[in-house]
Scaffold this motif. Structure first.
Motif, short mmCIF file in Angstrom:
data_model
loop_
_atom_site.label_atom_id
_atom_site.label_comp_id
_atom_site.label_asym_id
_atom_site.label_seq_id
_atom_site.Cartn_x
_atom_site.Cartn_y
_atom_site.Cartn_z
N ASN A 163 -5.62 1.90 3.93
CA ASN A 163 -6.98 2.84 3.41
C ASN A 163 -6.76 2.94 2.63
N ARG A 164 -6.88 1.15 1.89
CA ARG A 164 -7.39 1.90 0.67
C ARG A 164 -8.35 0.61 0.12
N GLN A 165 -9.35 -0.06 -0.44
CA GLN A 165 -10.19 -1.94 -0.41
C GLN A 165 -9.76 -2.25 -1.57
N ILE A 166 -9.67 -3.55 -1.42
CA ILE A 166 -8.42 -4.48 -2.19
C ILE A 166 -9.99 -4.26 -3.15
N ASP A 167 -9.73 -5.07 -4.50
CA ASP A 167 -10.86 -5.16 -5.14
C ASP A 167 -11.54 -6.63 -5.41
N PRO A 168 -12.15 -7.37 -5.16
CA PRO A 168 -12.53 -9.05 -5.07
C PRO A 168 -12.20 -9.60 -6.42
N ALA A 169 -12.27 -8.49 -7.57
CA ALA A 169 -12.53 -9.09 -8.69
C ALA A 169 -11.38 -9.51 -9.34
N THR A 170 -10.25 -8.30 -8.84
CA THR A 170 -8.89 -8.42 -9.22
C THR A 170 -7.85 -8.50 -8.33
N GLY A 171 -8.07 -8.92 -7.55
CA GLY A 171 -7.21 -8.50 -6.18
C GLY A 171 -5.68 -7.33 -5.96
N GLY A 172 -6.35 -6.29 -6.93
CA GLY A 172 -5.55 -4.88 -6.86
C GLY A 172 -5.90 -4.37 -5.91
N TRP A 173 -5.96 -2.86 -5.86
CA TRP A 173 -6.17 -2.25 -5.28
C TRP A 173 -6.76 -1.28 -5.70
N ALA A 174 -8.55 -0.66 -5.36
CA ALA A 174 -9.45 -0.38 -5.52
C ALA A 174 -9.13 0.96 -5.50
N ARG A 175 -10.24 1.47 -6.68
CA ARG A 175 -9.49 2.63 -6.99
C ARG A 175 -10.87 3.98 -5.84
N VAL A 218 0.95 -1.29 0.00
CA VAL A 218 -0.48 -0.13 -0.04
C VAL A 218 1.02 1.37 -0.20
N GLU A 219 1.85 0.70 1.09
CA GLU A 219 2.85 2.44 0.21
C GLU A 219 3.29 2.51 -1.16
N LEU A 220 3.21 1.49 -2.02
CA LEU A 220 3.79 1.75 -3.13
C LEU A 220 3.14 2.24 -3.85
N HIS A 221 1.94 1.88 -3.13
CA HIS A 221 0.75 2.74 -4.38
C HIS A 221 -0.05 3.49 -4.08
N GLU A 222 0.49 3.82 -2.64
CA GLU A 222 0.21 5.74 -2.69
C GLU A 222 1.58 5.97 -2.95
N THR A 223 1.67 7.35 -4.12
CA THR A 223 2.12 8.16 -4.76
C THR A 223 2.66 9.63 -4.26
N GLY A 224 1.19 9.80 -3.48
CA GLY A 224 1.41 11.32 -3.36
C GLY A 224 2.35 11.93 -2.05
N ARG A 225 3.01 12.62 -2.18
CA ARG A 225 3.08 13.63 -0.55
C ARG A 225 2.33 13.61 0.16
N THR A 226 1.05 13.53 0.27
CA THR A 226 0.21 13.94 0.91
C THR A 226 -1.07 12.89 1.48
N ALA A 227 -0.16 11.62 0.59
CA ALA A 227 -1.23 10.10 0.99
C ALA A 227 -1.25 10.13 2.96
N ARG A 228 -2.27 9.09 2.36
CA ARG A 228 -2.60 8.81 3.91
C ARG A 228 -2.77 6.85 3.63
N PRO A 229 -1.63 6.02 3.61
CA PRO A 229 -1.98 5.07 2.90
C PRO A 229 -2.41 4.17 4.15
N ALA A 230 -2.35 3.97 5.60
CA ALA A 230 -2.76 3.73 6.74
C ALA A 230 -3.82 4.31 7.45
N LYS A 231 -4.88 3.58 8.14
CA LYS A 231 -5.73 4.65 9.67
C LYS A 231 -5.42 3.52 10.32
N LYS A 232 -4.99 3.65 12.47
CA LYS A 232 -4.64 3.25 13.06
C LYS A 232 -5.80 3.14 13.94
N ILE A 233 -6.41 2.35 14.33
CA ILE A 233 -7.16 2.46 15.34
C ILE A 233 -6.87 1.84 16.68
#
Length: 224
Positions: free
Chosen positions: A141-153, A73-88
């Motif tokens: 902080n990005r859903q996984i597309d069940p059809a492709t296994g990739g990160w959802a848009r 997920v870190e490699l997928h999120e390229t923006g400088r202001t990206a939020r790759p995860a949430k912590k609960i």
């Protein structure tokens, strides 16, 4: 007596935090960040009682390794202001046995995160002496597309900016000091792009809080 606690925070690149570093901190494990080429190891292993990763439908099997998951997920999120995860962070009732703590936590993650396409790693902690049982849940902080296994848009939509009274904020022309109008003379209002990621919506955060209370209360009734 059980004390309720649940808090949610962003792992935000803009504030200098990283999903891989956060994973190392909560899991007590060495984690190498492939994007930055850095390795994190925060120790505190004596406070970590259990670590587990739960995946949604369609997620790649290799994501069962949390280091692989959060590097992905870190490699997928390229923006400088990206939020790759949430912590609960949740408090675990002292009345629960170790088994009940795991059961409650995994049920909560499956029903509230996996069911919506989110992958998550949890770590159960105490203070090293059996007190203050709690858990950290790190959520991609990005859903996984069940059809492709990739990160959802991630979808976005434009919404009006509202002031403290809930009224639309006018778009002001800096040259005239007046509200801008379009070619048809219609007044223009400030708008902003809003993420449609469920984890960024107040309704979802409220539901997360209520669900954790319900999950704990159901099991507390069993121990009474």
């Amino acid at each position: 007596m059980a004390i309720y606690h649940l808090s949610v925070s962003n792992v935000s690149r803009a504030s200098g935090s990283k999903a891989t570093a956060t994973l190392s901190y909560i899991s007590g494990r060495r984690v190498h960040d492939e994007r930055r080429g850095e390795t994190y190891d925060y120790g505190r292993k004596e406070r970590v009682l259990r670590v587990g990763t739960l995946l949604p439908e369609g997620a790649p099997a290799e994501y069962a390794d949390p280091a692989v998951l959060f590097n992905a997920v870190e490699l997928h999120e390229t923006g400088r202001t990206a939020r790759p995860a949430k912590k609960i962070v949740v408090a675990l009732p002292r009345e629960f046995t170790p088994r009940q703590r795991v059961q409650a936590l995994e049920e909560y993650i499956r029903e509230n995160l996996n069911a919506d396409g989110y992958a998550a790693t949890y770590a159960i902690h105490d203070d090293g002496r059996g007190n203050n049982p709690h858990a950290h849940i790190l959520v991609a902080n990005r859903q996984i597309d069940p059809a492709t296994g990739g990160w959802a848009r991630l979808k976005q939509r434009m919404e009006y900016v509202l002031d403290e009274r809930g009224e639309r904020v006018p778009l002001i022309d800096p040259e005239t000091g007046r509200q801008k109008t379009d070619k048809r003379g219609r007044r223009q209002w400030k708008r902003t792009s809003v993420s449609l990621n469920p984890l960024d919506r107040k309704a979802k955060l409220k539901a997360l809080r209520e669900s954790w209370a319900n999950t704990c209360n159901a099991r507390l009734d069993e121990t009474a």
